[in-house]
Design an enzyme around this catalytic site. Structure first.
Site, short mmCIF file in Angstrom:
data_model
loop_
_atom_site.label_atom_id
_atom_site.label_comp_id
_atom_site.label_asym_id
_atom_site.label_seq_id
_atom_site.Cartn_x
_atom_site.Cartn_y
_atom_site.Cartn_z
N THR A 67 12.66 -40.98 45.47
CA THR A 67 13.76 -40.70 46.40
C THR A 67 14.69 -39.77 45.62
O THR A 67 14.79 -39.88 44.40
CB THR A 67 14.53 -41.98 46.82
N SER A 106 -1.23 -13.48 38.45
CA SER A 106 -0.08 -12.57 38.34
C SER A 106 -0.57 -11.25 37.77
O SER A 106 -1.47 -11.22 36.94
CB SER A 106 0.97 -13.19 37.43
N LYS A 124 -1.02 -17.08 34.55
CA LYS A 124 -0.54 -17.64 35.80
C LYS A 124 -1.61 -18.00 36.82
O LYS A 124 -2.61 -17.31 36.96
CB LYS A 124 0.42 -16.65 36.47
N GLU A 131 2.71 -21.62 49.44
CA GLU A 131 4.03 -21.00 49.61
C GLU A 131 4.11 -20.20 50.91
O GLU A 131 5.12 -20.21 51.62
CB GLU A 131 4.35 -20.07 48.44
#
Ligand code: ARG
Length: 461
Positions: free
Chosen positions: A155, A277, A283, A290
């Site tokens: 939470t 990348s 990367k 996304e």
């Protein structure tokens, strides 16, 4: 080219206006709905003897040929004919002559476009429901395999109490089930056939509206002609269903993005669903997740655009409403693509059970269970909360976990602690003890999985 409505005009439309108000560039996508609607309308006109049966047969044959050619990409639409409705009618008349001119008897483009949009939405709903079912299957599969895979529940994005991956997946399942049910509910209201509403005030011809509804597989007919042509609630409901579902997908994507970060390490995205990348060789980015998160805004935009377009319109049809289609198509295309990609991405994710377990063991996720232990031994909960909190504080200072304390150290906080505390606050016990309907205990989650299975079987029928 002369207009189908050209009778009362003395001057041709400005070419700028032809281009401006024509919708054929996007509404040609409705050709399937439009032609099947016209086939049903012409069939009914013939059977009701409103037009000659022979003419009706010619129209139906002609329309079938146009449909075939459209499916094969052979039709040439023109912006002079403005929209899909007049394009089809014009092509029909070119092909079959006089009889073609009788198709539009007792009908207006206003009820025609309302019908087409309803047919599109109904089929869109069935399509997205099927995609949701595919995704729910994948989610269930992960849940089945991970009943005992402990992970931290959060939470405020702070570790809270341990749950299992199965339990987390079944939370996703519930979100998806609601999306599915919401669509089913929207379907029931989209399922009314508007032809017969005419331009706004019905028609003088004795059309058999029920027959058209039946031919086109509609549950019933719209109940008011003004509303029949001016209602777009069914598009709005579809778009709100899409928006809520995209919001769910976006939250799921956000979790996958977090979980795949080095800091969490709970999941590894499949190479096929990640990208690199151009500058940083190490990367591996969760771009697909996304992008789904990003496209959610776009679908909200479609909904907002349509709500805003509708808000000031007096009854009945207004040309503003032509703007409904691009929003509808864009939301539908974006949503279906996202559902499909998300399902495949999730299906190929690998979960790191060890990292999840490690995550669940840190951050004092068993502090509530420690308090509950004391409650079971007779201490009031508020007091137990205080004792557990003090022990957590001591552990924070000593950089250790609750389970690292010795019994003697614990007893300094309360004489109620006994040897069984170590078993009772082990992370797996914390999960297993939450054996309440809807809870994370493996037995409770198994019940949820069985219910999920039954839901999907029902849907498949
Ligand atoms: N292309 C129009 C639309 O999409 C069809 C209805 C046109 N009706 C009219 N009265 N101009 O809304």
């Amino acid at each position: 080219m002369s207009k189908l409505w050209g009778g009362r005009f003395e001057k041709a439309t400005d070419h700028m206006v032809d281009d401006f108000h024509s919708s054929i560039s996007f509404d040609q996508r409705l050709y399937e709905a439009d032609i099947s609607g016209s086939i049903a309308h012409a069939t009914m006109l013939g059977e009701c003897k409103i037009i000659d049966r022979a003419d009706a047969d010619r129209i139906v044959e002609g329309l079938k040929g146009i449909l075939q050619d459209a499916r094969e990409g052979k039709l040439q639409f023109s912006i002079d004919a403005e929209d899909i409705h007049m394009n089809v009618e014009q092509i029909l008349t070119e092909r079959i002559g006089e009889a073609g001119k009788r198709l539009h008897t007792g009908r207006s483009r206003n009820d025609q476009v309302a019908l087409d949009a309803r047919i599109f939405v109904k089929s869109g709903i069935r399509q997205t429901q099927a995609l949701l079912c595919d995704l729910m299957q994948v989610v269930l599969g992960i849940a089945r395999a991970n009943l005992l895979t402990v992970m931290p529940g959060y939470t405020h994005l702070q570790k809270a109490q341990p749950v299992t991956l199965a339990h987390h997946m079944m939370a996703w399942f519930e979100m998806l089930r609601r999306d599915h049910e919401r669509l089913g509910d929207a379907y029931r209201r989209a399922d009314f056939m508007p032809l017969g509403s005419g331009a706004l005030a019905g028609t003088t011809y004795p059309l058999d509206r029920a027959q058209v509804a039946q031919l086109l597989g509609f549950e019933g007919i719209t109940r008011n002609s003004l509303d029949g042509v001016s209602d777009r609630d069914f598009v709005l409901e579809y778009l709100s269903g899409a928006s809520i579902s995209m919001m769910h997908l976006s939250r799921m994507c956000e979790e996958l993005i977090l979980w795949s970060s080095h800091e969490f390490g709970f999941v590894v995205m499949d190479d096929g669903f990640a990208t690199g990348s151009s500058i940083m060789p190490q990367k591996k980015n969760p771009d697909v997740a996304e992008l789904i998160r990003g496209k959610t805004g776009r679908v909200y935009g479609d909904l907002m655009g349509l709500l805003t377009m509708m808000k000031g319109l007096p009854l009945a049809y207004n040309k503003d409403m032509q703007e409904d289609k691009e929003a509808l198509f864009d939301a539908h295309d974006t949503w279906t693509k996202c559902l499909l990609v998300f399902t495949h991405m999730l299906d190929t994710v690998s979960f790191n059970a060890e990292a999840m377990e490690r995550g669940a063991a840190g951050g004092f996720t068993n502090a509530t269970d420690l308090a509950d232990y004391l409650v079971k031994k007779g201490m009031p909960f508020r007091e137990a909360h205080e004792v557990s909190g003090k022990m957590v504080l001591a552990c924070v200072k000593n950089r250790c976990a609750l389970l690292d304390m010795s019994l003697l150290e614990m007893q300094a906080y309360s004489p109620m602690f006994e040897q069984d505390v170590f078993e009772e606050i082990s992370i797996l016990a914390c999960v297993k003890n939450r054996n309440i309907p809807g809870g994370p205990a493996p037995d409770a989650v198994q019940v949820a999985i069985d219910q999920g299975d039954a839901f999907l079987k029902d849907c498949a029928q």
